[in-house]
Scaffold this active site. Structure first.
Site, PDB file in Angstrom:
ATOM      1  N   THR A  89     -69.342  20.800 -15.309  1.00 19.90           N
ATOM      2  CA  THR A  89     -68.628  19.520 -15.306  1.00 19.90           C
ATOM      3  C   THR A  89     -68.114  19.208 -16.708  1.00 19.90           C
ATOM      4  O   THR A  89     -68.689  19.663 -17.682  1.00 19.90           O
ATOM      5  CB  THR A  89     -69.636  18.430 -14.874  1.00 19.90           C
ATOM      6  OG1 THR A  89     -69.979  18.688 -13.527  1.00 19.90           O
ATOM      7  CG2 THR A  89     -69.088  17.024 -15.018  1.00 19.90           C
TER       8      THR A  89
ATOM      9  N   ARG B  57     -70.678  16.024   0.318  1.00 13.67           N
ATOM     10  CA  ARG B  57     -71.618  15.579  -0.726  1.00 13.67           C
ATOM     11  C   ARG B  57     -70.855  15.089  -1.976  1.00 13.67           C
ATOM     12  O   ARG B  57     -69.904  15.692  -2.421  1.00 13.67           O
ATOM     13  CB  ARG B  57     -72.539  16.736  -1.087  1.00 13.67           C
ATOM     14  CG  ARG B  57     -73.543  16.441  -2.193  1.00 13.67           C
ATOM     15  CD  ARG B  57     -73.064  16.898  -3.550  1.00 13.67           C
ATOM     16  NE  ARG B  57     -74.067  16.751  -4.592  1.00 13.67           N
ATOM     17  CZ  ARG B  57     -73.809  16.855  -5.889  1.00 13.67           C
ATOM     18  NH1 ARG B  57     -72.596  17.112  -6.290  1.00 13.67           N
ATOM     19  NH2 ARG B  57     -74.763  16.704  -6.789  1.00 13.67           N
TER      20      ARG B  57
ATOM     21  N   GLY C 240     -76.773  16.024  -9.990  1.00 16.73           N
ATOM     22  CA  GLY C 240     -76.268  14.672  -9.790  1.00 16.73           C
ATOM     23  C   GLY C 240     -77.177  13.703  -9.055  1.00 16.73           C
ATOM     24  O   GLY C 240     -77.203  12.506  -9.354  1.00 16.73           O
TER      25      GLY C 240
ATOM     26  N   GLY D 132     -71.648  13.747  -5.988  1.00 14.47           N
ATOM     27  CA  GLY D 132     -72.687  13.658  -7.022  1.00 14.47           C
ATOM     28  C   GLY D 132     -72.550  12.412  -7.877  1.00 14.47           C
ATOM     29  O   GLY D 132     -71.981  11.402  -7.445  1.00 14.47           O
ATOM     30  N   ASP D 133     -73.066  12.498  -9.081  1.00 15.27           N
ATOM     31  CA  ASP D 133     -73.082  11.331  -9.974  1.00 15.27           C
ATOM     32  C   ASP D 133     -71.784  11.128 -10.731  1.00 15.27           C
ATOM     33  O   ASP D 133     -71.516  10.012 -11.207  1.00 15.27           O
ATOM     34  CB  ASP D 133     -74.200  11.506 -11.012  1.00 15.27           C
ATOM     35  CG  ASP D 133     -73.968  12.761 -11.868  1.00 15.27           C
ATOM     36  OD1 ASP D 133     -73.688  13.826 -11.271  1.00 15.27           O
ATOM     37  OD2 ASP D 133     -74.052  12.668 -13.101  1.00 15.27           O
TER      38      ASP D 133
ATOM     39  N   THR E  42     -73.892  15.234 -17.206  1.00 16.76           N
ATOM     40  CA  THR E  42     -73.707  16.442 -16.418  1.00 16.76           C
ATOM     41  C   THR E  42     -75.064  16.981 -15.993  1.00 16.76           C
ATOM     42  O   THR E  42     -76.032  16.876 -16.739  1.00 16.76           O
ATOM     43  CB  THR E  42     -72.941  17.528 -17.208  1.00 16.76           C
ATOM     44  OG1 THR E  42     -72.869  18.713 -16.408  1.00 16.76           O
ATOM     45  CG2 THR E  42     -73.615  17.861 -18.531  1.00 16.76           C
ATOM     46  N   GLY E  43     -75.134  17.512 -14.785  1.00 17.50           N
ATOM     47  CA  GLY E  43     -76.416  18.044 -14.321  1.00 17.50           C
ATOM     48  C   GLY E  43     -76.598  17.796 -12.840  1.00 17.50           C
ATOM     49  O   GLY E  43     -75.623  17.574 -12.112  1.00 17.50           O
TER      50      GLY E  43
HETATM   51  N1  ASP Z   1     -73.284  16.258 -12.005  1.00 17.31           N
HETATM   52  C1  ASP Z   1     -72.413  17.049 -11.192  1.00 17.31           C
HETATM   53  C2  ASP Z   1     -72.735  16.801  -9.763  1.00 17.31           C
HETATM   54  O1  ASP Z   1     -73.896  16.662  -9.421  1.00 17.31           O
HETATM   55  C3  ASP Z   1     -72.523  18.500 -11.468  1.00 17.31           C
HETATM   56  C4  ASP Z   1     -72.583  18.859 -12.904  1.00 17.31           C
HETATM   57  O2  ASP Z   1     -72.560  18.019 -13.776  1.00 17.31           O
HETATM   58  O3  ASP Z   1     -72.629  20.023 -13.200  1.00 17.31           O
HETATM   59  O4  ASP Z   1     -71.843  16.803  -8.958  1.00 17.31           O
END
Ligand code: ASP
Length: 336
Positions: A201, A229, A255, A231-232, A252-253
């Protein structure tokens, strides 16, 4: 006596010449995850470093020229969305069904206005669609076909969904599906750590010359996601937050954890209510709250004084910052 005089002189000198603080600055990420040097070729690493450096230089120049925080966030995210290296725009990860569904959000720290889009497949720059939602609609978040219709109505560039597809991400999807069927693990959308999977991301947080903060985040989400789906990244307070009184944050991570723990807003809240510094707040949220919950990922942030933070509890995070007064952009990939 002499000593005292010297001390008084030194103190008055310090008083009238406070340390200069950066008038502006930009901090960015290109995703956090299992990014290990042993899995990276020199050539590939150079490409990442080059792109991150290019984005930081562009943002720095725009800020030096007096451009506003929101414009810098949007333009810098364009560069990252256009690059197939990152999981945003072109190069986004694939859903279980083999599509690229994109999410993005942006927030203005001055007005507390925010915009987001989720699950779009035909908007070339999802970050601009998020900005259009913020500025041209009474809403904060639009999804899927509705968001696309709105983006088109607002004159944004639309593309064929095939524009976003890359072979590398197709292969990641295939690996994720193969693993899933081997494990008989239907329904799990999360790749295992052994894969060379990286989240990827992108996010940008900026302080401009006028003391205004803004942040934005753009993503394809997670490989093999399904059931629409989200995410955050497009969720204000989870993946993105900005407030001129405290900080601008992009995350990022994994979510789901960032949504549950309202990560971006939590950093702001710790600063606002507990008087913590940006770095202390970000460290607490990433290395305690998220870590204890089992959530992986990272955050970048900048505060109104130009302090930056880049925290992650994964092996690595593509990241960097460049402030007024820094001799050159600082870029990092691994845990250092
Ligand atoms: N946070 C993002 C999600 O969960 C993915 C990411 O940041 O790599 O969609």
């Amino acid at each position: 006596m002499k000593k005292l005089l010297f001390l008084l002189l030194a103190l008055s000198f310090l008083h009238v010449t406070p340390l200069p603080r950066p008038q502006f600055g930009i901090v960015i990420h290109g995703g956090a995850g299992t990014i290990l040097k042993k899995n990276m070729t020199e050539e590939r690493e150079a490409k990442y470093r080059e792109k991150l450096g290019e984005v930081l230089k562009k943002g720095h120049q725009m800020l030096a020229d007096g451009e506003k925080a929101l414009d810098v966030v949007e333009q810098c995210i364009w560069l990252l969305e256009d690059s197939p290296l990152f999981n945003a725009g072109r190069g986004a990860v694939f859903t279980h069904e083999g599509r690229n569904e994109l999410d993005a959000s942006i927030m203005d720290g001055t007005t507390q206005m925010a915009g987001a889009v989720a699950g779009v497949t035909t908007v070339k720059h999802p970050i601009s669609a998020a900005r259009a939602v913020m500025e041209q609609s009474p809403h904060v978040m639009l999804a899927r076909e509705g968001a696309e219709e709105f983006a088109e109505l607002n004159g944004l560039e639309m593309v064929d969904p095939a524009y976003f597809a890359t072979d590398r991400r197709k292969k990641s999807l295939k690996r994720a599906i193969d693993r899933e069927s081997k494990q008989g693990d239907e329904g799990s959308v999360f790749p295992s750590e052994e894969d060379d999977y990286k989240f990827g991301t992108v996010g940008v947080a900026v302080l401009d010359q006028y003391g205004h903060l803004a942040a934005g985040t753009s993503t394809g989400g997670m490989t093999n996601k399904r059931w629409a789906r989200i995410g955050d990244s497009p969720v204000i307070g989870a993946g993105t937050y900005a407030n001129d009184a405290t900080c601008a944050i992009s995350c990022t991570g994994h979510g789901e954890y960032f949504i549950r723990y309202a990560v971006a807003h939590d950093i702001h809240a710790r600063m606002a209510y507990k008087g913590e510094s940006l770095d202390k707040a970000a460290k607490a949220v990433v290395h305690q709250t998220l870590q204890d919950a089992g959530g992986t990922g990272g955050v970048i942030g900048i505060d109104r004084k130009g302090n930056v933070t880049m925290q992650f509890n994964t092996a690595g995070m593509y990241r960097g910052y460049y402030r007024d007064g820094d001799v050159a952009p600082v870029v990092g990939i691994y845990g250092e």
